[in-house]
Design a protein around this motif. Sequence first.
Motif, PDB file in Angstrom:
ATOM      1  N   ALA A   1       0.846  -1.202   0.000  1.00 32.50           N
ATOM      2  CA  ALA A   1       0.000   0.000   0.000  1.00 32.50           C
ATOM      3  C   ALA A   1       0.880   1.251   0.000  1.00 32.50           C
ATOM      4  O   ALA A   1       0.590   2.228  -0.698  1.00 32.50           O
ATOM      5  N   TRP A   2       1.972   1.204   0.775  1.00 34.15           N
ATOM      6  CA  TRP A   2       2.931   2.320   0.759  1.00 34.15           C
ATOM      7  C   TRP A   2       3.511   2.501  -0.641  1.00 34.15           C
ATOM      8  O   TRP A   2       3.643   3.632  -1.123  1.00 34.15           O
TER       9      TRP A   2
ATOM     10  N   ASP B   1       2.123   1.802  -3.488  1.00 34.73           N
ATOM     11  CA  ASP B   1       1.079   2.431  -4.312  1.00 34.73           C
ATOM     12  C   ASP B   1       1.019   3.934  -4.079  1.00 34.73           C
ATOM     13  O   ASP B   1       0.929   4.717  -5.026  1.00 34.73           O
ATOM     14  N   ARG B   2       1.070   4.338  -2.829  1.00 25.74           N
ATOM     15  CA  ARG B   2       1.013   5.774  -2.506  1.00 25.74           C
ATOM     16  C   ARG B   2       2.236   6.504  -3.051  1.00 25.74           C
ATOM     17  O   ARG B   2       2.126   7.603  -3.606  1.00 25.74           O
TER      18      ARG B   2
ATOM     19  N   ALA C   1       2.001   7.011  -6.782  1.00 18.85           N
ATOM     20  CA  ALA C   1       1.018   8.051  -7.101  1.00 18.85           C
ATOM     21  C   ALA C   1       1.620   9.450  -6.971  1.00 18.85           C
ATOM     22  O   ALA C   1       1.277  10.350  -7.735  1.00 18.85           O
ATOM     23  N   VAL C   2       2.537   9.624  -6.024  1.00 24.27           N
ATOM     24  CA  VAL C   2       3.215  10.910  -5.845  1.00 24.27           C
ATOM     25  C   VAL C   2       4.178  11.171  -7.005  1.00 24.27           C
ATOM     26  O   VAL C   2       4.415  12.312  -7.385  1.00 24.27           O
TER      27      VAL C   2
END
Length: 181
Positions: free
Chosen positions: A59-60, A62-63, A66-67
């Motif tokens: 999940a990290w 993915d974040r 996205a940045v």
Amino acid sequence: MIVAYIPPNEFLTSRLKLRPSATSDAEAIFEAYATDPQVTRYLSWHPHTVLQDTLEFLAWCDRARAVGTDFAYVIEDREEGSILGMTEVRVQEHAVEYAYVLRKDRWGQGIMTEALSALATNALAHPAIWRVYALCDTENPASARVMVKIGMVHEGVRRRHAVYPNLSSEPRDGLVYAKVR
């Protein structure tokens, strides 16, 4: 004006496929290497003890993707489709840093050299990128050999660079290797 470097979504080499990590990879990553104390010895995280650890890490990833500055790739065997490891591409203004992990049963087979070579070649071909580099603990000669094999040059020691919790709670020295154009 030079456009910022964004690595491709996928890399293919003769034996490997590098693609963005996904939460659906959690179980395979957990079983292949995330729980292995030998594999995680020189990493910045403890071996995962439950699948939720791996899910949170993904999940990290993915974040961060996205940045637009950190791009995690799963490394797959093109024939088998099995997950061999991961690499992270950390894009900075004019440089790219790499971090990587490989499951133990594939050590010494040139897998990481093949993966990082493709990544570095792509990055250095982009007009915004002048430098690719990676660091490893001073006691991790296998990782240092990978960097040398892809044409990186040892630049020095970064003192008290990072905490590797499986070795010590104190920051440890890191070897810096880079390739420039």
